[in-house]
Design a protein around this motif. Structure first.
Motif, short mmCIF file in Angstrom:
data_model
loop_
_atom_site.label_atom_id
_atom_site.label_comp_id
_atom_site.label_asym_id
_atom_site.label_seq_id
_atom_site.Cartn_x
_atom_site.Cartn_y
_atom_site.Cartn_z
N THR A 117 -5.85 10.17 -5.74
CA THR A 117 -7.00 9.37 -5.32
C THR A 117 -7.59 8.57 -6.48
O THR A 117 -8.25 7.56 -6.26
N GLN A 118 -7.32 8.98 -7.71
CA GLN A 118 -7.78 8.20 -8.86
C GLN A 118 -7.02 6.89 -9.01
O GLN A 118 -7.46 5.99 -9.71
N PHE A 119 -5.87 6.79 -8.34
CA PHE A 119 -5.07 5.57 -8.40
C PHE A 119 -5.17 4.74 -7.12
O PHE A 119 -5.08 3.52 -7.18
N VAL A 120 -5.32 5.39 -5.98
CA VAL A 120 -5.17 4.67 -4.72
C VAL A 120 -6.48 4.22 -4.08
O VAL A 120 -6.45 3.58 -3.05
N SER A 121 -7.61 4.49 -4.69
CA SER A 121 -8.87 3.99 -4.13
C SER A 121 -9.01 2.49 -4.41
O SER A 121 -8.40 1.96 -5.34
N ALA A 122 -9.81 1.83 -3.61
CA ALA A 122 -10.03 0.39 -3.80
C ALA A 122 -10.59 0.12 -5.19
O ALA A 122 -10.17 -0.83 -5.87
N LYS A 123 -11.53 0.94 -5.64
CA LYS A 123 -12.13 0.76 -6.95
C LYS A 123 -11.09 0.90 -8.06
O LYS A 123 -11.04 0.11 -9.00
N ALA A 124 -10.23 1.91 -7.96
CA ALA A 124 -9.19 2.14 -8.97
C ALA A 124 -8.17 1.00 -8.96
O ALA A 124 -7.73 0.54 -10.02
N ASP A 148 0.83 -1.19 0.00
CA ASP A 148 0.00 0.00 0.00
C ASP A 148 0.87 1.25 0.00
O ASP A 148 0.67 2.19 -0.78
N SER A 149 1.88 1.27 0.86
CA SER A 149 2.78 2.42 0.95
C SER A 149 3.63 2.57 -0.30
O SER A 149 3.81 3.68 -0.81
N VAL A 150 4.17 1.47 -0.79
CA VAL A 150 5.02 1.51 -1.98
C VAL A 150 4.21 2.00 -3.18
O VAL A 150 4.66 2.86 -3.94
N PHE A 151 2.99 1.46 -3.33
CA PHE A 151 2.14 1.86 -4.44
C PHE A 151 1.85 3.36 -4.38
O PHE A 151 1.96 4.07 -5.38
#
Length: 149
Positions: free
Chosen positions: A57-64, A30-33
């Motif tokens: 947030t467009q990359f790190v949300s569960a949906k994304a 999670d942190s690395v991503f």
């Protein structure tokens, strides 16, 4: 402890990456991503904080992350698919209230894979997958598919 010039691993785990609990791999993944996403965004021309946060947030949300893992599927090796599956099936607690359970499990799978690649010191592979995420392949270039590995 390793020398920072050899990579970004300051403290390595006491176990080999494939022996770590998938939830632990997802924790570091999670942190690395998020770091990789932030590095990418800062490399772009617009550095307004609101813009950086909005795009992150467009990359790190569960949906994304769920959608990204699906995009990565044709390019993953059997080993990588297996690691992601371990992450997806891990008992990782209660999903956030704003996330769909299935999306959350897939996001955990992606984070587990990123954590695994990080601790396995496969930074070139992480770069390849993140290039797919950021659509940064040069024109005509195809990412390496599993069957071509």
């Amino acid at each position: 402890m390793e020398n920072m010039e050899e990579g970004w691993w300051i403290h390595t785990p006491t176990k080999a990456p494939h022996l770590l609990n998938p939830v632990v791999l997802a924790y570091i993944g999670d942190s690395v991503f998020e770091l990789l996403v932030r590095q990418y965004l800062v490399s772009q021309p617009n550095h307004k904080l609101h813009h950086l946060h909005k795009h992150a947030t467009q990359f790190v949300s569960a949906k994304a992350q769920c959608a990204l893992l699906e995009k990565w599927q044709p390019f993953l090796t059997e080993e990588e698919k297996d690691i992601a599956k371990r992450g997806r099936n891990a008992k990782s607690g209660t999903p956030p209230k704003n996330a769909d359970t299935a999306d959350y499990r897939q996001a955990t799978a992606l984070e587990c894979l990123v954590g695994y690649l990080y601790y396995a010191k496969r930074s070139e592979r992480l770069r390849e997958l993140m290039a797919i995420a950021f659509n940064e392949l040069t024109e005509g270039e195809e990412p390496i598919k599993e069957e071509d590995r």
